[in-house]
Write a protein that holds these residues in place. Structure first.
Motif, PDB file in Angstrom:
ATOM      1  N   GLU A  41       0.823  -1.208   0.000  1.00 28.67           N
ATOM      2  CA  GLU A  41       0.000   0.000   0.000  1.00 28.67           C
ATOM      3  C   GLU A  41       0.859   1.261   0.000  1.00 28.67           C
ATOM      4  N   THR A  42       2.088   1.137   0.462  1.00 24.86           N
ATOM      5  CA  THR A  42       3.015   2.265   0.475  1.00 24.86           C
ATOM      6  C   THR A  42       4.358   1.815  -0.080  1.00 24.86           C
ATOM      7  N   GLY A  43       5.171   2.780  -0.512  1.00 24.02           N
ATOM      8  CA  GLY A  43       6.489   2.441  -1.034  1.00 24.02           C
ATOM      9  C   GLY A  43       6.618   2.814  -2.494  1.00 24.02           C
ATOM     10  N   ALA A  44       7.440   2.053  -3.216  1.00 25.04           N
ATOM     11  CA  ALA A  44       7.789   2.393  -4.594  1.00 25.04           C
ATOM     12  C   ALA A  44       7.035   1.536  -5.597  1.00 25.04           C
ATOM     13  N   LEU A  45       6.816   2.101  -6.778  1.00 25.46           N
ATOM     14  CA  LEU A  45       6.235   1.339  -7.877  1.00 25.46           C
ATOM     15  C   LEU A  45       7.240   0.320  -8.400  1.00 25.46           C
ATOM     16  N   SER A  46       8.511   0.670  -8.343  1.00 26.70           N
ATOM     17  CA  SER A  46       9.596  -0.224  -8.738  1.00 26.70           C
ATOM     18  C   SER A  46      10.751  -0.024  -7.761  1.00 26.70           C
ATOM     19  N   ILE A  47      11.147  -1.081  -7.088  1.00 29.88           N
ATOM     20  CA  ILE A  47      12.158  -0.987  -6.022  1.00 29.88           C
ATOM     21  C   ILE A  47      13.552  -0.957  -6.649  1.00 29.88           C
ATOM     22  N   ARG A  48      14.329   0.097  -6.312  1.00 31.29           N
ATOM     23  CA  ARG A  48      15.649   0.244  -6.918  1.00 31.29           C
ATOM     24  C   ARG A  48      16.728   0.698  -5.948  1.00 31.29           C
ATOM     25  N   THR A  49      16.381   1.046  -4.727  1.00 28.98           N
ATOM     26  CA  THR A  49      17.362   1.575  -3.783  1.00 28.98           C
ATOM     27  C   THR A  49      17.237   0.861  -2.445  1.00 28.98           C
ATOM     28  N   PRO A  50      18.280   0.919  -1.604  1.00 30.48           N
ATOM     29  CA  PRO A  50      18.172   0.327  -0.267  1.00 30.48           C
ATOM     30  C   PRO A  50      17.034   0.921   0.553  1.00 30.48           C
ATOM     31  N   GLU A  51      16.813   2.222   0.412  1.00 30.19           N
ATOM     32  CA  GLU A  51      15.729   2.856   1.154  1.00 30.19           C
ATOM     33  C   GLU A  51      14.372   2.299   0.729  1.00 30.19           C
ATOM     34  N   GLN A  52      14.215   2.071  -0.565  1.00 26.93           N
ATOM     35  CA  GLN A  52      12.964   1.496  -1.053  1.00 26.93           C
ATOM     36  C   GLN A  52      12.817   0.043  -0.624  1.00 26.93           C
ATOM     37  N   CYS A  53      13.936  -0.663  -0.467  1.00 26.61           N
ATOM     38  CA  CYS A  53      13.887  -2.028   0.072  1.00 26.61           C
ATOM     39  C   CYS A  53      13.361  -2.025   1.500  1.00 26.61           C
ATOM     40  N   VAL A  54      13.839  -1.074   2.290  1.00 27.32           N
ATOM     41  CA  VAL A  54      13.372  -0.969   3.676  1.00 27.32           C
ATOM     42  C   VAL A  54      11.875  -0.673   3.703  1.00 27.32           C
ATOM     43  N   GLN A  55      11.428   0.242   2.831  1.00 26.97           N
ATOM     44  CA  GLN A  55      10.001   0.544   2.739  1.00 26.97           C
ATOM     45  C   GLN A  55       9.202  -0.698   2.349  1.00 26.97           C
ATOM     46  N   ALA A  56       9.760  -1.485   1.433  1.00 31.08           N
ATOM     47  CA  ALA A  56       9.064  -2.696   0.992  1.00 31.08           C
ATOM     48  C   ALA A  56       8.946  -3.706   2.129  1.00 31.08           C
ATOM     49  N   CYS A  57      10.003  -3.853   2.928  1.00 27.45           N
ATOM     50  CA  CYS A  57       9.943  -4.771   4.064  1.00 27.45           C
ATOM     51  C   CYS A  57       8.857  -4.338   5.048  1.00 27.45           C
ATOM     52  N   THR A  58       8.767  -3.037   5.286  1.00 24.91           N
ATOM     53  CA  THR A  58       7.720  -2.516   6.178  1.00 24.91           C
ATOM     54  C   THR A  58       6.343  -2.817   5.610  1.00 24.91           C
ATOM     55  N   ALA A  59       6.191  -2.630   4.296  1.00 18.35           N
ATOM     56  CA  ALA A  59       4.908  -2.897   3.652  1.00 18.35           C
ATOM     57  C   ALA A  59       4.548  -4.380   3.717  1.00 18.35           C
ATOM     58  N   VAL A  60       5.543  -5.252   3.538  1.00 18.56           N
ATOM     59  CA  VAL A  60       5.276  -6.694   3.595  1.00 18.56           C
ATOM     60  C   VAL A  60       4.878  -7.106   5.012  1.00 18.56           C
ATOM     61  N   ARG A  61       5.525  -6.532   6.025  1.00 13.52           N
ATOM     62  CA  ARG A  61       5.129  -6.841   7.403  1.00 13.52           C
ATOM     63  C   ARG A  61       3.671  -6.471   7.640  1.00 13.52           C
ATOM     64  N   ALA A  62       3.263  -5.319   7.095  1.00 12.81           N
ATOM     65  CA  ALA A  62       1.860  -4.908   7.238  1.00 12.81           C
ATOM     66  C   ALA A  62       0.934  -5.877   6.522  1.00 12.81           C
ATOM     67  N   MET A  63       1.344  -6.339   5.339  1.00 12.64           N
ATOM     68  CA  MET A  63       0.520  -7.293   4.601  1.00 12.64           C
ATOM     69  C   MET A  63       0.384  -8.604   5.356  1.00 12.64           C
ATOM     70  N   LEU A  64       1.464  -9.055   5.958  1.00  9.95           N
ATOM     71  CA  LEU A  64       1.426 -10.309   6.721  1.00  9.95           C
ATOM     72  C   LEU A  64       0.490 -10.192   7.917  1.00  9.95           C
ATOM     73  N   SER A  65       0.480  -9.027   8.557  1.00 11.65           N
ATOM     74  CA  SER A  65      -0.366  -8.850   9.734  1.00 11.65           C
ATOM     75  C   SER A  65      -1.841  -8.770   9.369  1.00 11.65           C
ATOM     76  N   LYS A  66      -2.139  -8.386   8.118  1.00 11.23           N
ATOM     77  CA  LYS A  66      -3.526  -8.240   7.694  1.00 11.23           C
ATOM     78  C   LYS A  66      -4.041  -9.424   6.893  1.00 11.23           C
ATOM     79  N   ALA A  67      -3.164 -10.371   6.561  1.00  8.26           N
ATOM     80  CA  ALA A  67      -3.557 -11.499   5.704  1.00  8.26           C
ATOM     81  C   ALA A  67      -4.680 -12.288   6.350  1.00  8.26           C
ATOM     82  N   GLN A  68      -5.704 -12.566   5.583  1.00  8.33           N
ATOM     83  CA  GLN A  68      -6.862 -13.289   6.092  1.00  8.33           C
ATOM     84  C   GLN A  68      -7.114 -14.532   5.260  1.00  8.33           C
ATOM     85  N   GLY A  69      -7.889 -15.443   5.823  1.00  8.89           N
ATOM     86  CA  GLY A  69      -8.213 -16.671   5.125  1.00  8.89           C
ATOM     87  C   GLY A  69      -7.183 -17.746   5.399  1.00  8.89           C
TER      88      GLY A  69
END
Length: 242
Positions: A41-69
């Motif tokens: 939901e947040t971060g980059a459209l295309s990941i290309r930098t270490p900072e964007q990698c960190v943002q992606a990890c944060t976004a994935v943690r949020a996705m894991l916490s919200k995963a249903q089913g």
């Protein structure tokens, strides 16, 4: 139809890429499993930098916490995010990423493989991540693509045709036994790029689907795999950057 799902988690915000991965996985697994996909939901459209990698990890943690089913297996549709061990440890279901699928497939074919990835700072980021996981030996080169003049997600077949020249150049430069296409943007393109290329070309996403299938077959016959435990485990020993 099964009541369990495969869940594809895309670490960037490109919903078209997520949709492509879901489409490919649905075709691969057939009707036995539903395939769902969610994008950051947040971060980059295309990941290309270490900072964007960190943002992606944060976004994935949020996705894991919200995963249903009821999720059978989660596939992290990103090649080389840092802190994958931490993400796997937080996951309420077994989580596998494209590095595991792609590198596993490459190492089954050869002890000398090379990686083609997207641009930005990915070569150095991948080198660090593969070293951290104990996967640096065996990789003889990491080639990043330049900025493209077209949209690779919208035109995957054009991307496949365009890739043959840099793949051929990489083979000439480092003489690998296989070339690994490392990134979700290359999902499903291995066979298309293979035409006219002398060594096997593997796309990491398709290889990860194959790995998921193999691991589940192992489970069905009573063989345990640490990759299918909820907490997971660090990948075992195995890219030296050219």
């Amino acid at each position: 139809m099964s009541e369990t799902d495969y869940l594809i988690l895309n670490g960037n915000t490109d919903t078209r890429m997520t949709g492509r991965m879901v489409q490919l996985a649905s075709a691969h697994f057939g009707d036995e499993f539903r395939v769902r996909g969610i994008s950051a939901e947040t971060g980059a459209l295309s990941i290309r930098t270490p900072e964007q990698c960190v943002q992606a990890c944060t976004a994935v943690r949020a996705m894991l916490s919200k995963a249903q089913g009821a999720v059978e297996i989660g596939i992290l549709g990103t090649f080389g995010l840092p802190d994958f061990d931490g993400l796997r440890a937080r996951s309420p279901f077994p989580l596998i990423d494209l590095v595991e699928g792609g590198v596993n497939a490459a190492r089954q074919l050869t002890d000398r493989y090379a990686i083609v990835t997207v641009g930005g700072r990915w070569p150095s980021m991948l080198q660090l991540e593969l070293k951290r996981r104990g996967l640096l030996s065996g990789c003889v080169g990491i080639q990043a693509l330049p900025q493209l003049a077209f949209d690779p997600v919208a035109e995957p077949q054009r991307l496949a045709a365009w890739l043959r020249e840099p793949v051929a150049q990489l083979i000439e430069d480092v003489d690998p036994g296989a070339v690994l296409l490392g990134g979700a943007v290359f999902a499903g393109l291995g066979e298309a790029v293979q035409d006219g290329v002398e060594v096997p070309v593997i796309d990491a996403f398709s290889a990860t689907l194959e790995l998921v299938e193999t691991l589940q077959l192992m489970q069905q016959v009573g063989l345990e795999s640490p990759l299918l435990s909820v907490a997971g485990a660090r990948s075992g020993p195995a890219c030296r950057s050219a």
